[in-house]
Design a protein around this motif. Structure first.
Motif, PDB file in Angstrom:
ATOM      1  N   PHE A 122      -9.454 -12.516  -2.531  1.00 47.02           N
ATOM      2  CA  PHE A 122      -8.873 -11.177  -2.468  1.00 47.02           C
ATOM      3  C   PHE A 122      -8.632 -10.744  -1.028  1.00 47.02           C
ATOM      4  CE2 PHE A 122     -10.849 -11.367  -6.650  1.00 47.02           C
ATOM      5  CZ  PHE A 122      -9.738 -11.078  -7.419  1.00 47.02           C
ATOM      6  N   TRP A 123      -9.491 -11.195  -0.109  1.00 47.99           N
ATOM      7  CA  TRP A 123      -9.284 -10.905   1.304  1.00 47.99           C
ATOM      8  C   TRP A 123      -8.006 -11.597   1.783  1.00 47.99           C
ATOM      9  CZ3 TRP A 123      -8.977 -13.938   5.702  1.00 47.99           C
ATOM     10  CH2 TRP A 123      -9.009 -13.238   6.918  1.00 47.99           C
ATOM     11  N   VAL A 124      -7.825 -12.868   1.417  1.00 45.71           N
ATOM     12  CA  VAL A 124      -6.629 -13.624   1.818  1.00 45.71           C
ATOM     13  C   VAL A 124      -5.380 -13.005   1.185  1.00 45.71           C
ATOM     14  CG1 VAL A 124      -5.460 -15.871   1.644  1.00 45.71           C
ATOM     15  CG2 VAL A 124      -7.877 -15.765   2.246  1.00 45.71           C
ATOM     16  N   TYR A 125      -5.479 -12.616  -0.077  1.00 48.57           N
ATOM     17  CA  TYR A 125      -4.356 -12.009  -0.784  1.00 48.57           C
ATOM     18  C   TYR A 125      -3.960 -10.682  -0.125  1.00 48.57           C
ATOM     19  CZ  TYR A 125      -1.530 -11.118  -5.015  1.00 48.57           C
ATOM     20  OH  TYR A 125      -0.510 -10.895  -5.906  1.00 48.57           O
ATOM     21  N   ASP A 126      -4.945  -9.860   0.220  1.00 47.95           N
ATOM     22  CA  ASP A 126      -4.652  -8.597   0.905  1.00 47.95           C
ATOM     23  C   ASP A 126      -4.056  -8.844   2.293  1.00 47.95           C
ATOM     24  OD1 ASP A 126      -5.504  -7.131  -1.260  1.00 47.95           O
ATOM     25  OD2 ASP A 126      -7.413  -6.531  -0.368  1.00 47.95           O
ATOM     26  N   LEU A 127      -4.539  -9.880   2.970  1.00 44.66           N
ATOM     27  CA  LEU A 127      -3.967 -10.231   4.272  1.00 44.66           C
ATOM     28  C   LEU A 127      -2.500 -10.648   4.118  1.00 44.66           C
ATOM     29  CD1 LEU A 127      -4.429 -10.670   7.322  1.00 44.66           C
ATOM     30  CD2 LEU A 127      -5.123 -13.015   6.762  1.00 44.66           C
ATOM     31  N   HIS A 128      -2.201 -11.411   3.069  1.00 45.45           N
ATOM     32  CA  HIS A 128      -0.823 -11.820   2.779  1.00 45.45           C
ATOM     33  C   HIS A 128       0.060 -10.584   2.562  1.00 45.45           C
ATOM     34  CE1 HIS A 128       2.406 -14.330   1.083  1.00 45.45           C
ATOM     35  NE2 HIS A 128       2.497 -13.447   0.101  1.00 45.45           N
ATOM     36  N   LYS A 129      -0.425  -9.640   1.768  1.00 41.92           N
ATOM     37  CA  LYS A 129       0.353  -8.427   1.488  1.00 41.92           C
ATOM     38  C   LYS A 129       0.531  -7.587   2.753  1.00 41.92           C
ATOM     39  CE  LYS A 129      -1.834  -7.987  -2.998  1.00 41.92           C
ATOM     40  NZ  LYS A 129      -2.543  -7.038  -3.867  1.00 41.92           N
ATOM     41  N   SER A 130      -0.539  -7.415   3.510  1.00 40.63           N
ATOM     42  CA  SER A 130      -0.458  -6.610   4.736  1.00 40.63           C
ATOM     43  C   SER A 130       0.506  -7.237   5.737  1.00 40.63           C
ATOM     44  CB  SER A 130      -1.848  -6.469   5.364  1.00 40.63           C
ATOM     45  OG  SER A 130      -2.690  -5.691   4.561  1.00 40.63           O
ATOM     46  N   THR A 131       0.445  -8.553   5.873  1.00 36.27           N
ATOM     47  CA  THR A 131       1.340  -9.244   6.803  1.00 36.27           C
ATOM     48  C   THR A 131       2.785  -9.149   6.329  1.00 36.27           C
ATOM     49  OG1 THR A 131      -0.471 -10.734   7.384  1.00 36.27           O
ATOM     50  CG2 THR A 131       1.751 -11.425   8.019  1.00 36.27           C
ATOM     51  N   GLY A 132       3.004  -9.232   5.019  1.00 39.76           N
ATOM     52  CA  GLY A 132       4.355  -9.056   4.482  1.00 39.76           C
ATOM     53  C   GLY A 132       4.915  -7.683   4.825  1.00 39.76           C
ATOM     54  N   LEU A 133       4.082  -6.657   4.727  1.00 36.85           N
ATOM     55  CA  LEU A 133       4.545  -5.310   5.087  1.00 36.85           C
ATOM     56  C   LEU A 133       4.774  -5.182   6.590  1.00 36.85           C
ATOM     57  CD1 LEU A 133       2.363  -3.185   2.660  1.00 36.85           C
ATOM     58  CD2 LEU A 133       4.822  -3.641   2.500  1.00 36.85           C
ATOM     59  N   LEU A 134       4.001  -5.911   7.380  1.00 33.39           N
ATOM     60  CA  LEU A 134       4.248  -5.947   8.824  1.00 33.39           C
ATOM     61  C   LEU A 134       5.610  -6.577   9.106  1.00 33.39           C
ATOM     62  CD1 LEU A 134       3.392  -5.624  11.787  1.00 33.39           C
ATOM     63  CD2 LEU A 134       2.189  -7.818  11.573  1.00 33.39           C
ATOM     64  N   VAL A 135       5.932  -7.653   8.414  1.00 32.89           N
ATOM     65  CA  VAL A 135       7.245  -8.295   8.575  1.00 32.89           C
ATOM     66  C   VAL A 135       8.350  -7.304   8.194  1.00 32.89           C
ATOM     67  CG1 VAL A 135       8.780 -10.091   7.674  1.00 32.89           C
ATOM     68  CG2 VAL A 135       6.454 -10.668   8.371  1.00 32.89           C
ATOM     69  N   LEU A 136       8.149  -6.565   7.112  1.00 31.87           N
ATOM     70  CA  LEU A 136       9.133  -5.557   6.705  1.00 31.87           C
ATOM     71  C   LEU A 136       9.371  -4.557   7.842  1.00 31.87           C
ATOM     72  CD1 LEU A 136      10.909  -4.179   4.518  1.00 31.87           C
ATOM     73  CD2 LEU A 136       8.844  -2.986   3.761  1.00 31.87           C
ATOM     74  N   ALA A 137       8.300  -4.057   8.441  1.00 31.27           N
ATOM     75  CA  ALA A 137       8.436  -3.103   9.547  1.00 31.27           C
ATOM     76  C   ALA A 137       9.125  -3.751  10.748  1.00 31.27           C
ATOM     77  CB  ALA A 137       7.061  -2.567   9.941  1.00 31.27           C
ATOM     78  N   LEU A 138       8.743  -4.990  11.060  1.00 32.01           N
ATOM     79  CA  LEU A 138       9.326  -5.660  12.227  1.00 32.01           C
ATOM     80  C   LEU A 138      10.810  -5.964  12.039  1.00 32.01           C
ATOM     81  CD1 LEU A 138       6.454  -8.116  13.222  1.00 32.01           C
ATOM     82  CD2 LEU A 138       7.241  -6.107  14.501  1.00 32.01           C
ATOM     83  N   VAL A 139      11.212  -6.321  10.829  1.00 32.03           N
ATOM     84  CA  VAL A 139      12.637  -6.608  10.627  1.00 32.03           C
ATOM     85  C   VAL A 139      13.450  -5.310  10.692  1.00 32.03           C
ATOM     86  CG1 VAL A 139      12.852  -6.555   8.093  1.00 32.03           C
ATOM     87  CG2 VAL A 139      14.250  -8.127   9.420  1.00 32.03           C
ATOM     88  N   ILE A 140      12.868  -4.202  10.285  1.00 29.36           N
ATOM     89  CA  ILE A 140      13.558  -2.916  10.449  1.00 29.36           C
ATOM     90  C   ILE A 140      13.711  -2.594  11.933  1.00 29.36           C
ATOM     91  CG2 ILE A 140      13.333  -0.422  10.077  1.00 29.36           C
ATOM     92  CD1 ILE A 140      12.077  -1.171   7.305  1.00 29.36           C
ATOM     93  N   VAL A 141      12.651  -2.829  12.709  1.00 33.45           N
ATOM     94  CA  VAL A 141      12.738  -2.644  14.166  1.00 33.45           C
ATOM     95  C   VAL A 141      13.803  -3.582  14.742  1.00 33.45           C
ATOM     96  CG1 VAL A 141      11.489  -2.979  16.355  1.00 33.45           C
ATOM     97  CG2 VAL A 141      10.382  -1.796  14.438  1.00 33.45           C
ATOM     98  N   ARG A 142      13.798  -4.832  14.278  1.00 30.07           N
ATOM     99  CA  ARG A 142      14.772  -5.812  14.790  1.00 30.07           C
ATOM    100  C   ARG A 142      16.197  -5.378  14.503  1.00 30.07           C
ATOM    101  NH1 ARG A 142      15.471 -12.110  14.159  1.00 30.07           N
ATOM    102  NH2 ARG A 142      17.133 -12.304  15.674  1.00 30.07           N
TER     103      ARG A 142
END
Length: 185
Positions: free
Chosen positions: A45-65
């Motif tokens: 569950f820790w790894v799964y939450d990390l996957h989800k959090s990182t995916g949302l970080l990518v979403l934010a970064l691509v919007i910035v990009r």
């Protein structure tokens, strides 16, 4: 090197975002493909939450990009590039942006519709749900997330292959202008 893009090459901000997003997506792919093999333990569950959090970080970064791209512009096609290649490259970039936006959104929708426990983004902030629990919507979002991943893999392979083709066979600046460490002409 300048922060902003020039007519001949990508600037430091564009390069940094490009390579950071690429590394994060690579990590997400490795984790995502191995999730089913992990035993259902607290670590899972820790790894799964990390996957989800990182995916949302990518979403934010691509919007910035995308915002930076609109602000800083883009380099012109490399001299001698046929118009049809420039058109395909431009379309491919926009499709990649769309996929990189759609991937985390479909994952977020899957998480929301699954009715799972609230996600805390990197353990800091609770992420709002996009929908109430809905099994049909969760299945659709999960399937979309998986299909979008494989389309993204294919398009990234095409994108990287084209860059290496230009570098090795055309011997032009296509790849070099996205690599750090060179001064702009």
């Amino acid at each position: 090197m300048t922060l902003k893009n020039t007519e001949h090459r990508w600037g430091a901000v564009s390069q940094g975002l490009h390579w950071l997003i690429m590394l994060l997506i690579l990590g997400l792919a490795i984790v995502g493909l191995s999730l089913d093999a992990l035993p259902r333990s607290p670590k899972y569950f820790w790894v799964y939450d990390l996957h989800k959090s990182t995916g949302l970080l990518v979403l934010a970064l691509v919007i910035v990009r995308l915002g930076w791209r609109l602000y800083a512009g883009t380099p012109r096609p490399v001299a001698g590039t046929p118009p049809w290649q420039a058109a395909i490259a431009g379309a491919t970039h926009w499709i990649l942006y769309g996929l990189i936006l759609a991937m985390p959104l479909s994952g977020w929708l899957y998480d929301s519709a699954s009715g799972l426990r609230p996600l805390k983004w990197f353990g800091v902030a609770t992420v709002p749900k996009l929908s109430p629990p809905d099994e049909g919507l969760a299945d659709l979002a999960r399937d979309a997330h998986e299909w979008l991943f494989w389309v993204l893999v294919a398009l990234v392979a095409l994108h990287a292959g084209a860059a290496f083709y230009h570098h090795v066979f055309q011997r032009d600046e296509t790849l070099r202008r996205m690599l750090p460490g060179r001064r702009a002409p």
